[in-house]
Design a protein around this motif. Sequence first.
Motif, short mmCIF file in Angstrom:
data_model
loop_
_atom_site.label_atom_id
_atom_site.label_comp_id
_atom_site.label_asym_id
_atom_site.label_seq_id
_atom_site.Cartn_x
_atom_site.Cartn_y
_atom_site.Cartn_z
N ALA A 1 7.42 -12.05 11.67
CA ALA A 1 8.76 -12.62 12.23
C ALA A 1 8.56 -14.13 12.33
O ALA A 1 9.66 -14.82 12.34
N LYS A 2 7.28 -14.86 12.63
CA LYS A 2 7.07 -15.88 12.62
C LYS A 2 7.01 -16.80 11.10
O LYS A 2 6.53 -17.72 11.18
N GLY A 3 6.99 -16.05 10.02
CA GLY A 3 7.00 -16.50 8.65
C GLY A 3 5.51 -16.54 8.26
O GLY A 3 5.28 -17.12 7.11
N MET A 4 4.80 -15.59 8.83
CA MET A 4 3.23 -15.69 8.40
C MET A 4 3.12 -14.74 7.23
O MET A 4 3.60 -13.72 7.49
N LYS A 5 2.47 -15.05 6.36
CA LYS A 5 2.21 -13.88 5.42
C LYS A 5 0.95 -13.13 5.53
O LYS A 5 -0.29 -13.90 5.67
N THR A 6 1.03 -12.00 5.88
CA THR A 6 -0.02 -11.11 6.09
C THR A 6 -0.54 -10.29 4.76
O THR A 6 0.27 -10.02 3.96
N ALA A 7 -1.47 -9.72 5.10
CA ALA A 7 -2.23 -9.01 3.82
C ALA A 7 -3.15 -8.10 4.74
O ALA A 7 -3.46 -8.15 5.83
N GLY A 8 -3.42 -6.87 4.12
CA GLY A 8 -4.23 -5.62 4.83
C GLY A 8 -3.26 -4.64 4.75
O GLY A 8 -2.45 -4.30 4.11
N ILE A 9 -3.99 -3.71 6.17
CA ILE A 9 -3.38 -2.31 6.24
C ILE A 9 -3.15 -2.19 7.55
O ILE A 9 -4.05 -2.49 8.54
N VAL A 10 -2.08 -1.42 7.89
CA VAL A 10 -2.07 -1.11 9.29
C VAL A 10 -2.08 0.40 9.20
O VAL A 10 -1.10 1.07 8.25
N GLN A 11 -2.45 1.18 10.13
CA GLN A 11 -2.33 2.67 10.07
C GLN A 11 -1.18 3.23 10.89
O GLN A 11 -0.42 2.68 12.02
N ILE A 12 -0.44 4.13 10.42
CA ILE A 12 0.72 4.75 10.99
C ILE A 12 0.49 6.28 11.11
O ILE A 12 -0.01 6.86 9.96
N ASN A 13 0.29 6.89 12.25
CA ASN A 13 -0.07 8.25 12.46
C ASN A 13 1.16 9.13 12.44
O ASN A 13 2.15 8.87 13.39
N SER A 14 1.23 10.33 12.01
CA SER A 14 2.18 11.19 12.05
C SER A 14 1.50 12.80 12.46
O SER A 14 0.92 13.09 12.12
#
Length: 173
Positions: free
Chosen positions: A27-40
Amino acid sequence: MNLAYTITEHKGDLDLLLASLADELAAKGMKTAGIVQINSERETCHPCDMDVQVLPDGPVIRISQSLGAEAKGCRLDPAALETAVGEVSARLDADVDVLIINKFGKHEASGRGMRSVIATALAQDIPVIAGVNALNREAFLEFSEGLAVQVAPDVPALAAWLTGTNKKTAEVA
C-alpha cells in the motif's frame, strides 16, 4: 547484513502478521517478494491446509499434503515448497524492496527450502524479513551467523526496521 526475524507466541499469528506487513508495504508502494502463508481450516480433520501466496502477485500454492485425520508426521509437501522457491526466485530482482519469508522452518534448517533465496537476496543487498519459530531459532541464528536482528512481532516495528535498513526503503516509507 539486512536480515531481520520475528517470532510470535501463538500458532497462526506469524502468518497473519507477515501477510499484514506485506499488505501495508504494498500500500506504501514498496515492491515485495517472497511468500506469506494462508491457512484454511478443513471440516474433515483437525489440521489446516497450508497455502502460500507468492508476493507480490504470484500464484497461491498449496504446500501441505492431506495425510488423513490420524496422521502425526510433517504435512509439508517438499515438492510444492520447491515450486514456491522457484516462483520467488524468478521474482527476485533489483527493484525488490524487501524479501518476506513466512517461516524459516525445518527444510531451511536442514539447508533446503527458502534458504538459497534468502542468501541471494542478501547478496543483492535486498533486506530480508523472516518468520522463525522457536524450534528452528538456533538453526536460523547459525545460518545468519548471528548477524540477524530480532524485531518485535508487530507491523509497525517490522516496517520501522525496514525503513532503517537503507536509503531505498527509507524513501518509499
